[in-house]
Write a protein that holds these residues in place. Structure first.
Motif, PDB file in Angstrom:
ATOM      1  N   GLU A   1       1.062  -1.380   0.125  1.00 28.77           N
ATOM      2  CA  GLU A   1      -0.009   0.016  -0.021  1.00 28.77           C
ATOM      3  C   GLU A   1       0.964   1.174  -0.081  1.00 28.77           C
ATOM      4  OE1 GLU A   1      -1.890  -1.210   3.674  1.00 28.77           O
ATOM      5  OE2 GLU A   1      -3.734  -1.596   2.716  1.00 28.77           O
ATOM      6  N   SER A   2       0.123   2.358  -0.449  1.00 29.84           N
ATOM      7  CA  SER A   2       1.018   3.551  -0.384  1.00 29.84           C
ATOM      8  C   SER A   2       0.665   4.498   0.804  1.00 29.84           C
ATOM      9  CB  SER A   2       0.717   4.446  -1.694  1.00 29.84           C
ATOM     10  OG  SER A   2       1.189   5.777  -1.394  1.00 29.84           O
ATOM     11  N   GLY A   3       1.693   4.943   1.643  1.00 28.02           N
ATOM     12  CA  GLY A   3       1.477   5.671   2.734  1.00 28.02           C
ATOM     13  C   GLY A   3       0.931   7.089   2.352  1.00 28.02           C
ATOM     14  N   LEU A   4       1.412   7.565   1.044  1.00 25.26           N
ATOM     15  CA  LEU A   4       0.957   8.761   0.746  1.00 25.26           C
ATOM     16  C   LEU A   4      -0.613   8.707   0.261  1.00 25.26           C
ATOM     17  CD1 LEU A   4       3.949   9.763  -1.622  1.00 25.26           C
ATOM     18  CD2 LEU A   4       3.430  10.489   0.656  1.00 25.26           C
ATOM     19  N   GLU A   5      -1.017   7.803  -0.159  1.00 23.01           N
ATOM     20  CA  GLU A   5      -2.384   7.750  -0.208  1.00 23.01           C
ATOM     21  C   GLU A   5      -3.209   7.602   0.822  1.00 23.01           C
ATOM     22  OE1 GLU A   5      -3.490   4.189  -2.794  1.00 23.01           O
ATOM     23  OE2 GLU A   5      -2.235   4.883  -4.524  1.00 23.01           O
ATOM     24  N   LEU A   6      -2.733   7.062   1.925  1.00 24.01           N
ATOM     25  CA  LEU A   6      -3.428   7.059   3.299  1.00 24.01           C
ATOM     26  C   LEU A   6      -3.348   8.683   3.774  1.00 24.01           C
ATOM     27  CD1 LEU A   6      -4.626   5.781   5.898  1.00 24.01           C
ATOM     28  CD2 LEU A   6      -2.259   5.111   6.681  1.00 24.01           C
ATOM     29  N   LEU A   7      -2.231   8.919   3.559  1.00 25.97           N
ATOM     30  CA  LEU A   7      -1.920  10.582   3.985  1.00 25.97           C
ATOM     31  C   LEU A   7      -3.078  11.467   3.227  1.00 25.97           C
ATOM     32  CD1 LEU A   7      -0.635  13.206   5.293  1.00 25.97           C
ATOM     33  CD2 LEU A   7       0.806  12.986   3.238  1.00 25.97           C
ATOM     34  N   GLN A   8      -3.535  11.334   2.201  1.00 26.10           N
ATOM     35  CA  GLN A   8      -4.406  12.051   1.324  1.00 26.10           C
ATOM     36  C   GLN A   8      -5.939  11.610   1.745  1.00 26.10           C
ATOM     37  OE1 GLN A   8      -3.970  10.816  -3.019  1.00 26.10           O
ATOM     38  NE2 GLN A   8      -1.941  12.105  -3.034  1.00 26.10           N
ATOM     39  N   GLN A   9      -6.243  10.332   2.318  1.00 26.63           N
ATOM     40  CA  GLN A   9      -7.387   9.817   2.847  1.00 26.63           C
ATOM     41  C   GLN A   9      -7.378  10.501   4.168  1.00 26.63           C
ATOM     42  OE1 GLN A   9      -7.822   5.703   3.190  1.00 26.63           O
ATOM     43  NE2 GLN A   9     -10.098   5.705   3.653  1.00 26.63           N
ATOM     44  N   ILE A  10      -6.353  10.718   5.014  1.00 28.95           N
ATOM     45  CA  ILE A  10      -6.596  11.206   6.108  1.00 28.95           C
ATOM     46  C   ILE A  10      -6.890  12.776   6.213  1.00 28.95           C
ATOM     47  CG2 ILE A  10      -5.253  11.907   8.355  1.00 28.95           C
ATOM     48  CD1 ILE A  10      -3.734   9.429   7.895  1.00 28.95           C
ATOM     49  N   ALA A  11      -6.203  13.362   5.182  1.00 26.02           N
ATOM     50  CA  ALA A  11      -6.609  14.950   4.872  1.00 26.02           C
ATOM     51  C   ALA A  11      -7.960  15.107   4.448  1.00 26.02           C
ATOM     52  CB  ALA A  11      -5.553  15.292   3.847  1.00 26.02           C
ATOM     53  N   ARG A  12      -8.520  14.145   3.688  1.00 23.19           N
ATOM     54  CA  ARG A  12      -9.944  14.218   3.264  1.00 23.19           C
ATOM     55  C   ARG A  12     -10.852  13.898   4.321  1.00 23.19           C
ATOM     56  NH1 ARG A  12      -8.084  11.240  -1.256  1.00 23.19           N
ATOM     57  NH2 ARG A  12      -9.030   9.545  -0.240  1.00 23.19           N
ATOM     58  N   GLU A  13     -10.668  13.097   5.058  1.00 24.79           N
ATOM     59  CA  GLU A  13     -11.764  12.537   5.840  1.00 24.79           C
ATOM     60  C   GLU A  13     -11.727  12.823   7.294  1.00 24.79           C
ATOM     61  OE1 GLU A  13     -12.380   8.090   5.715  1.00 24.79           O
ATOM     62  OE2 GLU A  13     -12.049   8.386   3.422  1.00 24.79           O
ATOM     63  N   LYS A  14     -10.456  13.373   7.872  1.00 29.55           N
ATOM     64  CA  LYS A  14     -10.508  13.540   9.251  1.00 29.55           C
ATOM     65  C   LYS A  14     -10.234  14.953   9.232  1.00 29.55           C
ATOM     66  CE  LYS A  14     -10.504  11.323  12.252  1.00 29.55           C
ATOM     67  NZ  LYS A  14     -11.596  10.883  13.138  1.00 29.55           N
ATOM     68  N   GLU A  15     -10.440  15.690  10.533  1.00 34.61           N
ATOM     69  CA  GLU A  15     -10.126  17.052  10.881  1.00 34.61           C
ATOM     70  C   GLU A  15      -8.643  17.143  10.889  1.00 34.61           C
ATOM     71  OE1 GLU A  15     -10.471  17.477  15.459  1.00 34.61           O
ATOM     72  OE2 GLU A  15     -12.410  16.956  14.684  1.00 34.61           O
ATOM     73  N   ARG A  16      -8.058  18.236  10.857  1.00 36.19           N
ATOM     74  CA  ARG A  16      -6.578  18.452  10.872  1.00 36.19           C
ATOM     75  C   ARG A  16      -5.847  17.670  11.878  1.00 36.19           C
ATOM     76  NH1 ARG A  16      -2.546  18.202   8.418  1.00 36.19           N
ATOM     77  NH2 ARG A  16      -0.744  19.596   8.860  1.00 36.19           N
ATOM     78  N   ILE A  17      -5.098  16.592  11.594  1.00 34.66           N
ATOM     79  CA  ILE A  17      -3.979  15.829  12.424  1.00 34.66           C
ATOM     80  C   ILE A  17      -2.840  16.114  11.986  1.00 34.66           C
ATOM     81  CG2 ILE A  17      -3.713  13.753  13.498  1.00 34.66           C
ATOM     82  CD1 ILE A  17      -6.490  12.643  13.216  1.00 34.66           C
TER      83      ILE A  17
END
Length: 167
Positions: free
Chosen positions: A107-123
């Motif tokens: 898996e790509s951690g960068l894709e996870l980073l993008q998903q986190i940015a889309r779905e979660k408040e700023r972490i």
């Protein structure tokens, strides 16, 4: 996240090795007879930040090493090894900071980073990888810091401290 400002006289008490949860540790610190607020200037106090961190890395040894080192810094650590577990944890817990490997097995951690940015408040997110070439990838710019993996974890711990101090 819990912030403590401790006087120089009292800071030696914090060097003791605690095996308690941060909330219990805080209670024991506040009950200690040497805990007081003066008569020092504000610059004499040392700041301790105890935060709830998520470490996402597919290598179990790295997760264990990061958890041990960051727990020594006073943080509570939750670890996982893949994207699905990370998103499940993010749905059920509030984290102050995420440490994320860029290469998560298949898996790509960068894709996870993008998903986190889309779905979660700023972490805040610290990206960790063995490859410095990812700094040029625009996706990595969503992260608050970028650290190349090393046997010396001082850079990672310094970035975690810096980001938490800004939060």
């Amino acid at each position: 996240m819990i912030r403590l400002f401790i006087s120089p006289y009292f800071s030696s008490f914090l060097d003791h090795d605690y095996s308690y949860e941060p909330a219990n540790e805080l209670k024991s610190v506040l009950k200690h007879p040497n805990f007081h607020f003066g008569p020092y200037s504000p610059t004499d106090y040392q700041e301790y930040i105890m935060a709830h961190l998520l470490v996402v890395d597919d290598e179990g040894d790295i997760r264990h090493l990061y958890a041990a080192e960051l727990e020594d810094e006073g943080h509570t650590i939750v670890t996982c090894g893949n994207r699905n577990d990370a998103m499940e944890l993010l749905r059920h817990q509030n984290f102050d900071l995420i440490i994320l490997d860029i290469q998560l097995d298949q898996e790509s951690g960068l894709e996870l980073l993008q998903q986190i940015a889309r779905e979660k408040e700023r972490i805040p997110v610290v990206l960790c990888t063995a490859y410095s070439s990812y700094k040029d990838d625009f996706s990595s710019w969503l992260a608050d810091a970028y650290v190349v993996k090393s046997s010396d974890l001082n850079e990672l711990k310094n970035e975690v401290r810096r980001i938490l101090a800004l939060s």
